[in-house]
Enzyme design. Structure first.
Site, PDB file in Angstrom:
ATOM      1  N   SER A  80       0.812  -1.223   0.000  1.00  0.00           N
ATOM      2  CA  SER A  80       0.000   0.000   0.000  1.00  0.00           C
ATOM      3  C   SER A  80       0.839   1.264   0.000  1.00  0.00           C
ATOM      4  O   SER A  80       0.413   2.295  -0.526  1.00  0.00           O
ATOM      5  CB  SER A  80      -0.936   0.008   1.217  1.00  0.00           C
ATOM      6  OG  SER A  80      -0.187  -0.105   2.424  1.00  0.00           O
ATOM      7  N   ASP A 245      -6.019   7.631   8.755  1.00  0.00           N
ATOM      8  CA  ASP A 245      -6.169   6.356   9.443  1.00  0.00           C
ATOM      9  C   ASP A 245      -5.054   6.105  10.459  1.00  0.00           C
ATOM     10  O   ASP A 245      -5.006   5.057  11.091  1.00  0.00           O
ATOM     11  CB  ASP A 245      -6.230   5.197   8.436  1.00  0.00           C
ATOM     12  CG  ASP A 245      -4.960   5.050   7.591  1.00  0.00           C
ATOM     13  OD1 ASP A 245      -4.000   5.813   7.839  1.00  0.00           O
ATOM     14  OD2 ASP A 245      -4.942   4.181   6.715  1.00  0.00           O
ATOM     15  N   HIS A 248      -1.261   4.843   7.348  1.00  0.00           N
ATOM     16  CA  HIS A 248      -0.595   5.161   6.087  1.00  0.00           C
ATOM     17  C   HIS A 248      -0.113   6.610   6.104  1.00  0.00           C
ATOM     18  O   HIS A 248      -0.717   7.465   6.752  1.00  0.00           O
ATOM     19  CB  HIS A 248      -1.551   4.930   4.906  1.00  0.00           C
ATOM     20  CG  HIS A 248      -1.907   3.489   4.722  1.00  0.00           C
ATOM     21  ND1 HIS A 248      -3.091   2.955   5.180  1.00  0.00           N
ATOM     22  CD2 HIS A 248      -1.230   2.467   4.146  1.00  0.00           C
ATOM     23  CE1 HIS A 248      -3.125   1.663   4.897  1.00  0.00           C
ATOM     24  NE2 HIS A 248      -2.014   1.339   4.264  1.00  0.00           N
TER      25      HIS A 248
END
Length: 345
Positions: A80, A245, A248
């Site tokens: 990610s 969040d 990240h």
């Protein structure tokens, strides 16, 4: 500490080379503690279910007619972090930041292709590399791989993790694609994670990063440590450099990481003005690979590469602290050409 990390990294890399997979970073009690704390931390950290913005396409289109060369082909592989999860605009992703920066330095258009998959572990690299090499006419000139965090949190044996990464680097190098690996970030910097998990996560991720460096460099790649970039800078400014969040990176966080990777990305293509020689005033040198790997894991933005450019062969590598430069404005370097992203499975 770094010498201990060097020994562990050497053991993991040796196990990877000889097919071992069971060497763990910590004892069973510590792993059990880690898993318990991870479950608690996940409730606080949460996570982003949003798909990363699609940033693939041509950057630096203004150079199309000027350069007289075909566009450089840049690929982003990994998890990610490589995909840019956590931001909402394509220009904020590491792929877009690196493509626009590379275009500005090379004064040449850059075609970006991203095959990174959120949640990916190192066992997905085989699929990703296969996608990149499927068309012989579109093999990337250089591939940036960011991987490792999910290997730690999902307890992949580190020797297996390193072997899978080394295999990916080898396959790309065999097709004359240069490779830059952003090693495992320091998971001890995630803000809602507290002691003792913070210490355990930091130790595990840094040991994996050091072992990744050995595996990647031995296959002809270069590495840039992302670990400490997610250390003092992220710890000092968690609200600014982590996304909503709390896991990240934010747009500013990705820009910090991209500024560290860009000099190595340009250097591997022969575009960076600095000499491929160590500068003692910047604490650079020719070191045994395990020692260099351990040092790099502790200091973000540190590059490790084969020492061949300075005429030294064997288990010795070049450790560099390249000067960072500000990234160019994406609006000036990028264009909104059609995307070429491979479909996610």
């Amino acid at each position: 500490m770094s010498m201990s990390r060097a020994r562990v990294a050497r053991r993991i890399a040796a196990a990877a080379a000889y097919g071992g997979g069971g060497i763990g970073l910590l004892g069973g009690a510590a792993v059990g503690l880690l898993l318990t704390e991870v479950q608690l931390a996940r409730r606080v950290v949460g996570g982003s279910g949003d798909a990363p913005p699609n940033a693939d396409g041509r950057y630096g289109a203004v150079f199309d007619r000027r350069s007289g060369h075909r566009p450089l082909r840049l690929a982003l592989a990994g998890d990610s972090t490589a995909a840019g999860q956590g931001v909402h605009r394509p220009r904020q992703t590491p792929g877009a930041l690196l493509a626009s920066g590379l275009a500005a330095v090379a004064e040449r258009p850059v075609d970006l292709r991203t095959v990174a998959l959120p949640g990916a572990q190192s066992d997905d690299l085989k699929r990703q590399v296969t996608l990149l090499l499927a068309d012989r006419t579109l093999v990337p000139d250089v591939c940036v791989i960011m991987i490792g965090a999910n290997d730690v949190t999902h307890r992949m044996p580190p020797a297996r993790s390193v072997r899978l990464l080394a295999d990916a680097v080898r396959r790309l190098r065999e097709k004359n694609c240069e490779v830059v690996v952003g090693t495992c970030p320091d998971l001890g910097t995630i803000e809602p994670v507290y002691q003792p998990l913070r210490w355990v996560a930091r130790r595990m991720s840094r040991q994996l990063a050091a072992a990744q460096t050995i595996g990647a460099v031995e296959q002809g790649g270069r590495t840039v440590s992302l670990g400490a970039l997610l250390g003092p800078e992220f710890e000092a400014n968690p609200r600014e450099l982590f996304g909503p969040d709390n896991y990240h990176p934010s747009a500013e966080g990705y820009a910090t990481a991209a500024m560290a990777v860009l000099p190595t990305l340009c250097a591997v293509l022969g575009l960076w003005p600095e000499e491929e020689r160590p500068d003692a005033s910047r604490r650079e040198g020719i070191l045994p690979v395990a020692e260099a790997a351990a040092q790099a894991a502790s200091e973000g933005g540190t590059e490790v590469a084969t020492a061949a450019p300075v005429g030294i062969r064997g288990p010795w590598v070049l450790l560099k602290h390249r000067r960072r430069r500000r990234l160019p404005a994406n609006e000036a370097a990028a264009s909104s050409s059609a995307t070429v992203r491979a479909p996610k499975r």
